[in-house]
Structures are given as C-alpha cells and as structure tokens.
Design an enzyme around this catalytic site. Structure first.
Site, PDB file in Angstrom:
ATOM      1  N   LYS A 255       0.843  -1.209   0.000  1.00 55.61           N
ATOM      2  CA  LYS A 255       0.000   0.000   0.000  1.00 55.61           C
ATOM      3  C   LYS A 255       0.880   1.261   0.000  1.00 55.61           C
ATOM      4  O   LYS A 255       0.648   2.193  -0.779  1.00 55.61           O
ATOM      5  CB  LYS A 255      -0.913   0.030   1.224  1.00 55.61           C
ATOM      6  N   ASN A 256       1.885   1.307   0.861  1.00 51.23           N
ATOM      7  CA  ASN A 256       2.665   2.538   1.009  1.00 51.23           C
ATOM      8  C   ASN A 256       3.615   2.778  -0.170  1.00 51.23           C
ATOM      9  O   ASN A 256       3.913   3.932  -0.484  1.00 51.23           O
ATOM     10  CB  ASN A 256       3.407   2.545   2.347  1.00 51.23           C
TER      11      ASN A 256
ATOM     12  N   CYS B 247      -3.978   8.157   9.537  1.00 54.87           N
ATOM     13  CA  CYS B 247      -4.110   7.632  10.908  1.00 54.87           C
ATOM     14  C   CYS B 247      -3.705   8.703  11.919  1.00 54.87           C
ATOM     15  O   CYS B 247      -2.726   9.424  11.724  1.00 54.87           O
ATOM     16  CB  CYS B 247      -3.212   6.420  11.087  1.00 54.87           C
TER      17      CYS B 247
ATOM     18  N   ARG C  58       1.291  14.897  13.097  1.00 57.73           N
ATOM     19  CA  ARG C  58       1.912  14.401  11.859  1.00 57.73           C
ATOM     20  C   ARG C  58       2.283  15.632  11.018  1.00 57.73           C
ATOM     21  O   ARG C  58       1.626  15.999  10.069  1.00 57.73           O
ATOM     22  CB  ARG C  58       0.973  13.447  11.136  1.00 57.73           C
TER      23      ARG C  58
ATOM     24  N   ASP D 132       5.117   0.279  11.754  1.00 56.53           N
ATOM     25  CA  ASP D 132       3.800  -0.182  11.290  1.00 56.53           C
ATOM     26  C   ASP D 132       3.512  -1.624  11.683  1.00 56.53           C
ATOM     27  O   ASP D 132       2.415  -2.120  11.445  1.00 56.53           O
ATOM     28  CB  ASP D 132       3.680  -0.018   9.778  1.00 56.53           C
TER      29      ASP D 132
ATOM     30  N   ARG E 180      -8.512   0.034   4.698  1.00 54.29           N
ATOM     31  CA  ARG E 180      -7.693   1.054   4.030  1.00 54.29           C
ATOM     32  C   ARG E 180      -6.377   0.437   3.574  1.00 54.29           C
ATOM     33  O   ARG E 180      -5.753   0.938   2.646  1.00 54.29           O
ATOM     34  CB  ARG E 180      -7.399   2.207   4.989  1.00 54.29           C
TER      35      ARG E 180
HETATM   36  C1  EPZ Z   1       4.711   6.807   6.396  1.00 48.68           C
HETATM   37  O1  EPZ Z   1       4.090   7.890   7.056  1.00 48.68           O
HETATM   38  C2  EPZ Z   1       3.681   5.689   6.378  1.00 48.68           C
HETATM   39  N1  EPZ Z   1       2.490   6.137   5.644  1.00 48.68           N
HETATM   40  C3  EPZ Z   1       3.289   5.310   7.802  1.00 48.68           C
HETATM   41  O2  EPZ Z   1       2.476   4.140   7.701  1.00 48.68           O
HETATM   42  C4  EPZ Z   1       4.542   4.931   8.596  1.00 48.68           C
HETATM   43  O3  EPZ Z   1       4.182   4.757   9.958  1.00 48.68           O
HETATM   44  C5  EPZ Z   1       5.610   6.030   8.486  1.00 48.68           C
HETATM   45  O4  EPZ Z   1       5.875   6.348   7.103  1.00 48.68           O
HETATM   46  C6  EPZ Z   1       6.918   5.611   9.128  1.00 48.68           C
HETATM   47  O5  EPZ Z   1       7.402   4.456   8.494  1.00 48.68           O
HETATM   48  C7  EPZ Z   1       2.538   6.140   4.296  1.00 48.68           C
HETATM   49  O6  EPZ Z   1       3.524   5.772   3.686  1.00 48.68           O
HETATM   50  C8  EPZ Z   1       1.300   6.614   3.605  1.00 48.68           C
HETATM   51  P1  EPZ Z   1       7.282   9.870   8.305  1.00 48.68           P
HETATM   52  P2  EPZ Z   1       4.792   9.356   7.011  1.00 48.68           P
HETATM   53  O7  EPZ Z   1       7.268  11.164   7.568  1.00 48.68           O
HETATM   54  O8  EPZ Z   1       5.500   9.519   5.742  1.00 48.68           O
HETATM   55  C9  EPZ Z   1       8.236  13.033  11.695  1.00 48.68           C
HETATM   56  C10 EPZ Z   1       0.541   2.832   7.784  1.00 48.68           C
HETATM   57  O9  EPZ Z   1       0.147   2.208   8.777  1.00 48.68           O
HETATM   58  N2  EPZ Z   1       8.057  14.047  10.643  1.00 48.68           N
HETATM   59  O10 EPZ Z   1       8.324   8.852   7.984  1.00 48.68           O
HETATM   60  O11 EPZ Z   1       3.760  10.334   7.421  1.00 48.68           O
HETATM   61  C11 EPZ Z   1       6.922  12.360  12.077  1.00 48.68           C
HETATM   62  O12 EPZ Z   1       6.226  13.136  13.055  1.00 48.68           O
HETATM   63  C12 EPZ Z   1       1.076   4.237   7.975  1.00 48.68           C
HETATM   64  O13 EPZ Z   1       0.616   2.380   6.619  1.00 48.68           O
HETATM   65  C13 EPZ Z   1       8.352  15.363  10.918  1.00 48.68           C
HETATM   66  O14 EPZ Z   1       8.753  15.701  12.035  1.00 48.68           O
HETATM   67  O15 EPZ Z   1       5.855   9.191   8.199  1.00 48.68           O
HETATM   68  C14 EPZ Z   1       7.395  11.044  12.620  1.00 48.68           C
HETATM   69  O16 EPZ Z   1       7.779  11.218  13.987  1.00 48.68           O
HETATM   70  C15 EPZ Z   1       0.792   4.772   9.362  1.00 48.68           C
HETATM   71  N3  EPZ Z   1       8.199  16.295   9.951  1.00 48.68           N
HETATM   72  C16 EPZ Z   1       8.647  10.732  11.792  1.00 48.68           C
HETATM   73  O17 EPZ Z   1       9.038  11.961  11.200  1.00 48.68           O
HETATM   74  C17 EPZ Z   1       7.768  15.967   8.689  1.00 48.68           C
HETATM   75  O18 EPZ Z   1       7.675  16.864   7.823  1.00 48.68           O
HETATM   76  C18 EPZ Z   1       8.400   9.719  10.677  1.00 48.68           C
HETATM   77  O19 EPZ Z   1       7.349  10.203   9.874  1.00 48.68           O
HETATM   78  C19 EPZ Z   1       7.459  14.618   8.415  1.00 48.68           C
HETATM   79  C20 EPZ Z   1       7.608  13.675   9.411  1.00 48.68           C
END
Ligand code: EPZ
Length: 424
Positions: free
Chosen positions: A22-23, A117, A122, A310, A402
C-alpha cells in the site's frame, strides 16, 4: 458501522499470498502523476486508500483505467490545473504526494490538507523545508488547505532531513525529478517503498541514484516520457502481520510473494523468540518450536532497516501470547499506543509509559467488542481476537480495509472463523 465477527482460539494453518505494498503504491501512483506521459502499474493492492487516491486523480482530469484486478493505467497529461481541493484529499495521508508531483510539473500546487491515521502530531515541516530549498518558497497554509509556488521554477538543491521521514523523502523526490540541476537528499529514509518509487521514476526516464541509502541524488530532467510498465513490491507490513499470527494462534503460516530481505527485521525477532522460520526465494513459513511456546523479547521501532513502526501494534498483540514479559519501545511516533486500552479490555496485562510498553505474556485474553483505533491497531485487534477462545466483535473495520486487501478471505483461507457484517 461494519463489523467482523470472530470465533477465536483456532490455530491458523496454510498459505497466503501477499498483495502489493500500500505505502509503495501510494508513492508510485503519485509519481505517475509527476511524469509527462502515461504509465501502467501492476501489483496494485485494491484497498480503499488506493481507490480514493485514484478517484482524486480522475477528478483532476487524469485518465485512470483498471486494466485487470491489480493493474492500472494512468495518463496525467490531460491534467492542466494543479488544484486538488476535493474532499477525498483529506481521507488519506498519501494525497500529500501531489504536492511534490504538481510542484515538479507545474511549479505550483493548491490542495486540501491530508488526513491519515491519528497517532500524535503528523507535521509536514520537512516536506516544506525541501520544497523551499528547491525554490518553492511561496507557501501559504490554512486549516483547510495549502498553496505552494516556485515563481522561478524549481532548481536543484542539497537538503538535509533532520528527522528521517518517508513522506518527505518521497515528496522531495517527486518535485526534484523535474528541477533544473542536481538535488541531494541527505539523511533520506531507506524503506523499501522509497526504493520502489525511485525505481518507478527511473523506469519512466528520471535519474535517481542512491535510493535505499541515506543519500539520494536526483539529476532533474525537463521531460519524463513514461510509457512503461512497472510492478509494485509486495507489502512488508501485510506480510509481517500474517507472519505474527502463526505464533500467536499456535499455527503454521506460509506467506507467499514476499521479498525476504524486506522481512529481516521481523524474521530475526521471530527466531530470537524461538519460532521456526523457513525462508524461501519469495516465501516465509513460520511455526512454533515443538513445545508450542515462544519467548518474549524487546522490540524497538526505528526507520528501515530497523523494526517497522507499522508492525508495532501487531507485535504488542503477539507478545500477549509469549512466555514472559515483552517490551516495545516506539521511537517513530509520539502517541501510537492509544489502541492498548482495547487490548486491556480483552484482559491483556500491558503497562505503558511514554515510548515504552511492557506486555505480560501468558495471560489468557477474553472475547470482547473492540474498535479499530487506526489501520495497524485494527489489525492487532483482529490478531488478538483470532487467538482468543469465544466470539469477539471488531468494529469500524473500514479502517482496516484502508490497507489490507481481501483480509477476511485471506484469513478464512487460513482456517479462521471470521465473518463481516456490513452496515450503510
Ligand atoms: C509513512 O508515514 C507511512 N504512511 C506510515 O504508515 C509509517 O508509519 C511512516 O511512514 C513511518 O514508516 C505512508 O507511507 C502513507 P514519516 P509518514 O514522515 O511519511 C516526523 C501505515 O500504517 N516528521 O516517515 O507520514 C513524524 O512526526 C502508515 O501504513 C516530521 O517531524 O511518516 C514522525 O515522527 C501509518 N516532519 C517521523 O518523522 C515531517 O515533515 C516519521 O514520519 C514529516 C515527518
């Protein structure tokens, strides 16, 4: 509200074929909107987040056509207005990849804020930092929407991500492939789905090097012709969810159509807990050791190649059936233990404090009616119910759908007694 009704306590046995990731699909499909020609994408999971994203593309004017159950063609060339304000944009997180895709193609974009989610804040500050570095410094965000513009087009830049971010890495790549000159993303995320998006872009004419390492270098191109076919990688998280059902239900499960190296963070932990794991070329079979037990251990979620966040809720559910006391430390998200109260409603003995959860194994769970807090928490509730004698009811199952394709059918194929009851 639709529900699953589960008669638990039955060991799951058999084989299950894992769907496309999915991702990875969310990033690759958005990348199909970032190029200047049509493309065909195979092994796309038919889950609601993907259907919603494709509906957004159609409403934007792209030609989107399912050629078979898991193959879709996308022609973005008829999209003339980079404005995605339809309500669907707020239904998922992955819609924010249109920011990078449209900045790359149009040097401007206006769209509703993404959803996704809810487990803590986020932010998208790193995405915006990357866009600013590329020359898109005009940024306006309200409670409802975001507007970004690069008055003089995008120019390559060096960008350091002070937090490893999957979304920011992908979004910056989607913009940089059209920027003039070279872009370097330092401290980039290394997840398999990052590599998948980079491989798709390269197949369509881009020049992206280093994906899968923490430094990605992109040499921008004026035109990305596309006109190629690309297949999405298997879903690492779906595979891990099914693998963990084997020890928890005292069963024997073989997941097919996986990439074993992507599963190593989990495979190694299952072996550490005493499970027997047979790794094939594109399959992994998991069973319990002869005494039918497995030993609790400690899990720390980290960006890839660390243990995936995840799989964290599913891991907590699995540890409920282990010998001894397990520990989980959630290092990626601030507030991803909200679902634990629902496992406690089933009798689980879990103590949470900040990023640490301590799970007392060997405590028999009791059937209950529980909601799905979010996508992966929902999968964890199903796992706990499958391992618990008696009838449990899982509510808000749309949340699970989803990200898990044909979840009920796949579980029934493993011998689970699960049914779904739809309500409008
Ligand atoms: C992706 O989310 C995935 N979603 C999430 O999976 C997954 O948990 C996450 O990556 C981590 O592997 C999709 O791919 C659609 P991040 P994303 O940016 O991209 C911080 C699922 O269950 N951060 O890697 O939103 C953030 O707060 C979903 O399939 C910032 O600070 O995650 C977090 O602590 C749930 N500033 C960390 O980085 C930003 O601009 C990782 O977030 C962006 C992120």
């Amino acid at each position: 509200m639709s529900i699953y009704r589960i008669q638990g306590g039955i060991p799951l046995h058999g084989e299950v074929t894992i769907s496309g990731s999915k991702n990875a699909a969310l990033g690759v499909l958005a990348a199909a909107m970032a190029i200047d020609g049509p493309s065909v994408i195979e092994n796309v999971p038919r889950v609601s987040d993907i259907e919603t994203l494709l509906r957004i593309f159609s409403k934007l004017g792209a030609d989107v056509e399912w050629l078979s159950h898991d193959t879709v063609s996308i022609d973005p060339t008829k999209v003339t207005s980079p404005e995605a304000l339809m309500p669907e944009v707020h239904e998922l997180r992955g819609s924010y990849y249109l920011l990078g895709a449209f900045l790359g193609r149009f040097s401007r974009v206006r769209q509703a804020l993404p959803g996704g989610c809810n487990f803590g804040s986020r932010p998208i500050d790193l995405h915006l930092k990357g866009f600013t570095a590329l020359g898109a410094a005009n940024q306006r965000m309200t409670d409802e929407q975001i507007e970004i513009e690069a008055e003089r087009g995008l120019k390559g830049a060096s960008i350091f991500l002070n937090v490893v971010s999957v979304g920011a890495t992908i979004n910056i790549m989607l913009a940089a492939v059209h920027a003039e000159g070279v872009t370097v993303i330092d401290n980039a995320a290394k997840e398999p789905h990052i590599v998948d998006v980079a491989n798709f872009l390269n197949a369509m004419g881009a020049e992206v090097r280093g994906a899968g390492t923490d430094v990605i270098k992109i040499n921008g191109k004026a035109v990305l012709p596309g006109r190629k076919t690309y297949a999405i990688i298997p879903d690492q998280i779906e595979a891990g969810t099914f693998m963990m059902m084997a020890p928890l239900t005292h069963g024997d499960i073989k997941v097919n159509n996986v990439i074993p190296t992507h599963m190593e963070p989990l495979t190694n932990k299952l072996i550490e807990m005493g499970c027997l794991v047979e790794v094939g070329d594109d399959s992994i079979r998991t069973v319990l050791r002869p005494d039918e037990t497995y030993t609790a251990t400690t899990f720390k979620t980290m960006p890839y190649p660390g243990f995936p966040t995840d799989l964290q809720p599913q891991t907590v559910a699995m540890l409920c059936g282990a010998e001894g006391s397990g520990r989980v430390i959630e290092n990626v998200w601030d507030n991803r233990y909200q679902y634990i109260e629902h496992l406690q409603r089933m009798g689980a003995n879990i103590m949470c404090s900040g990023r640490l959860a301590i799970i007392q194994g060997g405590v028999p769970l009791k059937p209950a009616t529980v909601p799905c807090r979010d996508l992966r928490a929902g999968a964890a509730m199903v796992m706990a119910a499958l391992a618990t004698e008696g009838e449990s009811v899982i509510e808000q199952i749309e949340t699970i759908e989803r990200g898990y394709e044909n979840f009920v059918q796949k579980l029934q194929g493993l011998g689970a007694r699960i049914s779904e009851e739809r309500s409008k």
